[in-house]
Design an enzyme around this catalytic site. Structure first.
Site, PDB file in Angstrom:
ATOM      1  CE  LYS A  27      -8.725  -7.390  -0.024  1.00 55.50           C
ATOM      2  NZ  LYS A  27      -8.230  -7.922   1.269  1.00 55.50           N
ATOM      3  CB  ALA A  28      -3.593  -3.314  -5.028  1.00 59.76           C
ATOM      4  CB  THR A  68      -2.279  -2.467   1.292  1.00 64.86           C
ATOM      5  OG1 THR A  68      -3.251  -2.361   0.265  1.00 64.86           O
ATOM      6  CG2 THR A  68      -1.839  -1.109   1.778  1.00 64.86           C
ATOM      7  CG  HIS A  71      -6.306   2.107   0.446  1.00 63.53           C
ATOM      8  ND1 HIS A  71      -5.349   1.255  -0.047  1.00 63.53           N
ATOM      9  CD2 HIS A  71      -6.941   1.430   1.442  1.00 63.53           C
ATOM     10  CE1 HIS A  71      -5.401   0.108   0.626  1.00 63.53           C
ATOM     11  NE2 HIS A  71      -6.339   0.195   1.538  1.00 63.53           N
ATOM     12  CB  SER A 129      -9.380  -8.843  -4.164  1.00 61.63           C
ATOM     13  OG  SER A 129      -8.895  -8.941  -2.848  1.00 61.63           O
ATOM     14  CG  ASP A 186      -1.146 -20.922   2.011  1.00 65.72           C
ATOM     15  OD1 ASP A 186      -2.134 -20.226   1.669  1.00 65.72           O
ATOM     16  OD2 ASP A 186      -0.795 -21.947   1.396  1.00 65.72           O
TER      17      ASP A 186
END
Length: 292
Positions: A44-45, A47, A106, A136, A229
């Site tokens: 959650k960085a 990727t 990861h 996150s 978005d």
């Protein structure tokens, strides 16, 4: 799907789940090629964001149909994943027909298969500030049935600080890769916050590292395509086609903002976290922004 929920296990000194260790020997024996590009992050960085950027840079013009027909998790396989209901990440990587092959992991730096180092592969590491990363990851664990149950926020908050999350300590992960960058020149270390601040600038830096020279128009086209978005609405990028994720609980791409941690941390938690952070982050050259 609930039956898929794994327990947290300790594996070679790092907390993991069996979905990322069951195929361990095969993954460790992975045969990297010199032109492979490994995208490495703590979960959650950013990727998927950087995976999508690289896929567009390399194949957006030569093979545009990929973007609308193949999910990002098949275009950029997750090397260590081994879940019975989906293709093993190593098998997907082995079957990739592209050159370069884009592969994600990861793993903390010490778990990366040795062939990546032996082949002097280019590696792109993305790091995100710990507070937003924690928030996150918490929401991701809530909706992803192949992650351990996260429990409530207060419990998760302490587990994260103790490194009791899948892929282990955030502190060890970002610091281990930062240290590797000092001795391995083919490693490009990026920050999520910089990408948010100026995506085009960071794509330029990435291209410079990769030896690519796209036109300014092409960089802007890629930067526009990968705005949060746009990706959130894109079924080939937003993981909505992966059955192990429960979008009724939370989308895979939730907010993508810097500073969302302020909506979760109490004043007391923020103080406790800051004190813990000072104790564990020893290298003054590795700096993160928690707002921009």
């Amino acid at each position: 799907m609930d039956s898929l929920r794994p327990e947290l296990i300790e594996f070679h000194g790092v907390f993991m789940s069996h979905y990322f260790t069951d195929n361990w020997e095969n993954v460790q024996n992975f045969k990297a090629r010199p032109d492979d590009i490994l995208i490495a992050t703590y979960p959650k960085a950013g990727t998927t964001w950087v995976s999508y950027i690289l896929d567009l840079l390399y194949f957006g013009q030569t093979n545009p149909e990929r973007q609308s027909s193949i999910p990002i998790y098949d275009r950029v396989p997750f090397l260590e994943i081994f879940v019975p209901s989906i293709d093993a990440g190593k098998d997907l990587a082995d079957r990739l027909q592209t050159s370069p092959r884009l592969i994600k992991t990861h793993f903390p730096v010490q778990f990366v298969p040795k062939s990546f180092w032996e082949q002097n592969c280019r590696i792109v590491y993305v790091a995100r500030n710990a507070k937003d990363n924690m928030v996150s990851y918490f929401h991701f664990d809530r909706m992803n049935n192949v992650q351990p149950e996260p429990g409530d926020w207060s419990n998760y908050f302490h587990r994260f600080m103790e490194g009791k999350t899948v892929f282990g300590s955030w502190y060890d992960h970002v610091s281990g890769w930062w240290e590797k960058k000092q001795s391995y020149s083919n490693l490009h270390y990026m920050f999520y916050e910089d990408l948010i601040e100026d995506t085009g600038r960071e794509i330029d830096k990435l291209c410079n590292f990769l030896g690519m020279s796209p036109s300014a128009e092409e960089v802007q086209r890629v930067a526009g395509s990968v705005q949060f978005d746009n990706m959130k609405k894109n079924s080939m990028a937003n993981y909505s086609t992966l059955p192990v994720m429960d979008f009724k609980i939370s989308p895979f791409m939730r907010k993508g903002k810097v500073g969302d941690w302020k909506n979760h941390f109490t004043v007391a938690q923020n103080k406790e976290f800051d004190e813990d952070y000072k104790r564990k982050m020893k290298d003054p050259s590795l700096q993160f922004r928690t707002e921009i």
